[in-house]
Design an enzyme around this catalytic site. Structure first.
Site, short mmCIF file in Angstrom:
data_model
loop_
_atom_site.label_atom_id
_atom_site.label_comp_id
_atom_site.label_asym_id
_atom_site.label_seq_id
_atom_site.Cartn_x
_atom_site.Cartn_y
_atom_site.Cartn_z
N LYS A 35 0.84 -1.20 0.00
CA LYS A 35 0.00 0.00 0.00
C LYS A 35 0.88 1.26 0.00
CE LYS A 35 -4.36 -0.14 2.48
NZ LYS A 35 -4.91 0.04 3.82
N LEU A 248 -34.81 4.54 4.49
CA LEU A 248 -36.09 3.82 4.48
C LEU A 248 -36.25 3.08 3.17
CD1 LEU A 248 -38.53 6.39 6.16
CD2 LEU A 248 -37.47 4.38 7.18
N CYS A 258 -19.19 -1.60 7.99
CA CYS A 258 -19.53 -0.81 9.17
C CYS A 258 -20.78 -1.30 9.91
CB CYS A 258 -19.70 0.65 8.79
SG CYS A 258 -18.27 1.29 7.92
N ARG A 326 -17.44 -6.58 1.40
CA ARG A 326 -17.54 -7.11 2.76
C ARG A 326 -19.01 -7.17 3.22
NH1 ARG A 326 -13.04 -3.53 5.65
NH2 ARG A 326 -13.60 -2.14 3.95
C1 UGA Z 1 -22.08 3.81 7.10
C2 UGA Z 1 -22.69 5.12 7.62
O1 UGA Z 1 -23.69 5.58 6.71
C3 UGA Z 1 -21.63 6.19 7.82
O2 UGA Z 1 -22.21 7.35 8.40
C4 UGA Z 1 -20.55 5.64 8.74
O3 UGA Z 1 -19.49 6.58 8.92
C5 UGA Z 1 -19.97 4.38 8.14
O4 UGA Z 1 -21.03 3.41 7.98
C6 UGA Z 1 -18.91 3.88 9.09
O5 UGA Z 1 -19.24 3.46 10.20
O6 UGA Z 1 -17.71 4.05 8.81
P1 UGA Z 1 -21.40 2.86 4.70
O7 UGA Z 1 -21.19 1.55 5.37
O8 UGA Z 1 -20.40 3.36 3.76
O9 UGA Z 1 -21.60 4.04 5.79
O10 UGA Z 1 -22.74 2.69 3.88
P2 UGA Z 1 -24.21 3.28 3.82
O11 UGA Z 1 -24.32 4.16 2.65
O12 UGA Z 1 -24.63 3.84 5.11
O13 UGA Z 1 -25.03 1.93 3.51
C7 UGA Z 1 -24.91 0.80 4.36
C8 UGA Z 1 -25.76 -0.33 3.86
O14 UGA Z 1 -27.14 -0.09 4.09
C9 UGA Z 1 -25.64 -0.63 2.36
O15 UGA Z 1 -25.55 -2.02 2.17
C10 UGA Z 1 -26.93 -0.10 1.78
O16 UGA Z 1 -27.33 -0.78 0.60
C11 UGA Z 1 -27.89 -0.35 2.92
N1 UGA Z 1 -29.07 0.54 2.93
C12 UGA Z 1 -28.92 1.88 3.11
C13 UGA Z 1 -30.35 0.00 2.80
O17 UGA Z 1 -30.50 -1.23 2.65
N2 UGA Z 1 -31.44 0.83 2.84
C14 UGA Z 1 -31.30 2.17 3.02
O18 UGA Z 1 -32.34 2.86 3.07
C15 UGA Z 1 -30.02 2.71 3.15
#
Ligand code: UGA
Length: 436
Positions: A35, A248, A258, A326
């Site tokens: 990296k 939602l 995460c 992941r």
């Molecule tokens: C998430 C949080 O949104 C961030 O604020 C946080 O900083 C991050 O984790 C972390 O802890 O580092 P991330 O994992 O990148 O971010 O992804 P998201 O965009 O939040 O989506 C997470 C999952 O939820 C995805 O698989 C997405 O498809 C799913 N999702 C999201 C749903 O199934 N329905 C929704 O309405 C929104």
């Protein structure tokens, strides 16, 4: 300010690059040789929207240095940000070994007063533990701050500059103000609190967002049974400002590095603190169930058995805009279908290489072209709502498939009118086949 950022994962690298762009002198410390080699040679080891422009700019202007030498870096900086991994162990605990290692090194190598800022997600109580175990015994005075990140993968650069809030957990006003100054160019409320509360804000935020997703998924499952339509229900529920319209979107549920880790981590923390967090347990269970429900829908649509059936899975990344697989729902679904004897064609615009490392020996064929992936299949599952998948010529795809032309829209993302008019058997999560 001169800042060392330790760890160049997506959080550390985005933090290091954005801090450098804001005018700070940054040393990014990375111990992984390959990296580091990439970074020192002007290449980014991860994809993040908008990061390559910043990276090019700051490396050209020599505003960032990449090094493996933590001891050397600490001689030059006033602040050290820790952004190393805190993966889950097999029983859901948070593995703090990398955090402990870095904290011990900082305590040992520090030669002048310094502020240590924790960006890694660590369980409530970790900061106090690190202070007791390492920093109170350090060679120089160390102030410790918990400063959790709320960056979404794929949108991390945008989120860095546009946060809803900046949380600063510190036992000293002066150090809290010092960190607030580091973020001077970012317009957001800066909330100062104690260290453990700041750590809790991070877990509570992710757990609450995961709860919203599992909640709406249960409502979607119920919509199917009572004849309601989740596409009407969810937006109308979300219009209540107390609830909010985000998170939602019903479907296959959450994946990624995460939410799964942090929900299980918080469940473990609760257990360890003699508290039964029943709601959180249900959130985790519902999320796992959505994947089984998806498989069941496809198996039933294919007459109760997928043995020898060809099924295309479009989308391997846990969400669009990333190559990260992941805890991606697609991988569990593919694994299940393959062990039931299906022949799976998997397709993703960015995540094939990462998926290959996990889906090794089950005969999955990988395609970058979705039309080729779907040709000759009896069923297609849309597992990740990549924009390019939403714009496909679904009529042409249907013509290349075999009956019964099953389409499971795992993200409720397709225009169901178009899909149904093409002649597919359309399945979703809580959507009626036709909208009123
Ligand atoms: C998430 C949080 O949104 C961030 O604020 C946080 O900083 C991050 O984790 C972390 O802890 O580092 P991330 O994992 O990148 O971010 O992804 P998201 O965009 O939040 O989506 C997470 C999952 O939820 C995805 O698989 C997405 O498809 C799913 N999702 C999201 C749903 O199934 N329905 C929704 O309405 C929104």
């Amino acid at each position: 300010m001169r800042i060392a950022v330790i760890g160049t994962g997506y959080v550390g690298l985005v933090a290091a690059c954005c801090l450098a762009k804001s005018g700070h002198e940054v040393i990014a410390v990375e111990k992984d040789k390959s990296k580091l080699n990439m970074l020192q040679n002007g290449m980014l080891p991860i994809y993040e929207e908008g990061l390559s422009d910043i990276f090019e700019h700051i490396t050209k202007d020599k505003r960032i240095v990449f090094s493996h030498d933590l001891k050397g870096a600490l001689r030059h900086v006033d602040m050290a940000m820790i952004a190393v991994g805190t993966p889950a162990t097999s029983d859901g605990r948070v593995d703090l070994s990398q955090v402990n290692e870095v904290a011990a090194s900082i305590a040992e190598f520090s030669q002048k007063p310094m502020t240590v800022v924790m960006k890694s997600t660590v369980p409530p109580g970790t900061g106090e533990m690190l202070l007791r175990r390492y920093f109170s015994k350090a060679n120089a005075d160390i102030e410790y701050i918990s400063n959790p990140e709320f960056l979404r993968e794929g949108k991390a650069v945008w989120d860095w500059y546009n946060p809803d809030r900046i949380v600063i957990g510190s036992s000293s006003r002066d150090s809290a103000n010092l960190l607030a100054e580091v973020y001077d160019d970012i317009k957001a409320p800066k909330i100062i609190m104690d260290i453990t509360s700041a750590e809790m804000v991070k877990y509570a935020s992710n757990a609450f967002l995961a709860t919203k997703i599992s909640f709406i998924n249960e409502i979607a499952n119920l919509c199917e049974r009572v004849g309601a339509d989740i596409d009407d229900v969810a937006p109308a529920v979300g219009m209540d400002k107390r609830i909010g319209k985000h998170f939602l979107q019903a479907g296959l549920g959450y994946g990624g590095s995460c939410f799964p880790k942090d929900t299980k981590g918080l469940e473990y923390i609760s257990l360890f603190n003699d508290y039964d967090f029943n709601l959180l347990k249900a959130v985790i269970e519902v999320n796992a169930k959505q994947r089984v429900i998806a498989v069941r829908k496809v198996v039933q649509a294919l007459g109760g058995d997928v043995m020898g059936k060809n099924i295309a899975v479009l989308g391997l990344a846990f969400k669009p805009g990333t190559d990260d697989v992941r805890e991606a729902p697609a991988l569990d679904i593919i694994d299940h279908l393959c062990s039931d004897g299906a022949k799976v064609n998997a397709c993703d615009p960015m995540a094939i290489e990462n998926a290959k490392k996990i889906l090794k020996n089950n005969g999955v064929k990988f395609y970058s072209n979705p039309y080729e992936a779907c040709a000759g299949c009896e069923a297609v599952i849309l597992a990740t709502e990549w924009p390019e998948f939403l714009k496909l010529n679904w009529k042409a795809i249907k013509e290349s498939m075999k009956p019964p032309f099953v389409l499971l829209d795992g993200r409720n993302a397709l225009d169901r009118g178009v899909i149904v008019s093409c002649g597919y058997e359309y399945y979703s999560f809580g959507r009626r086949t036709k909208r009123l």
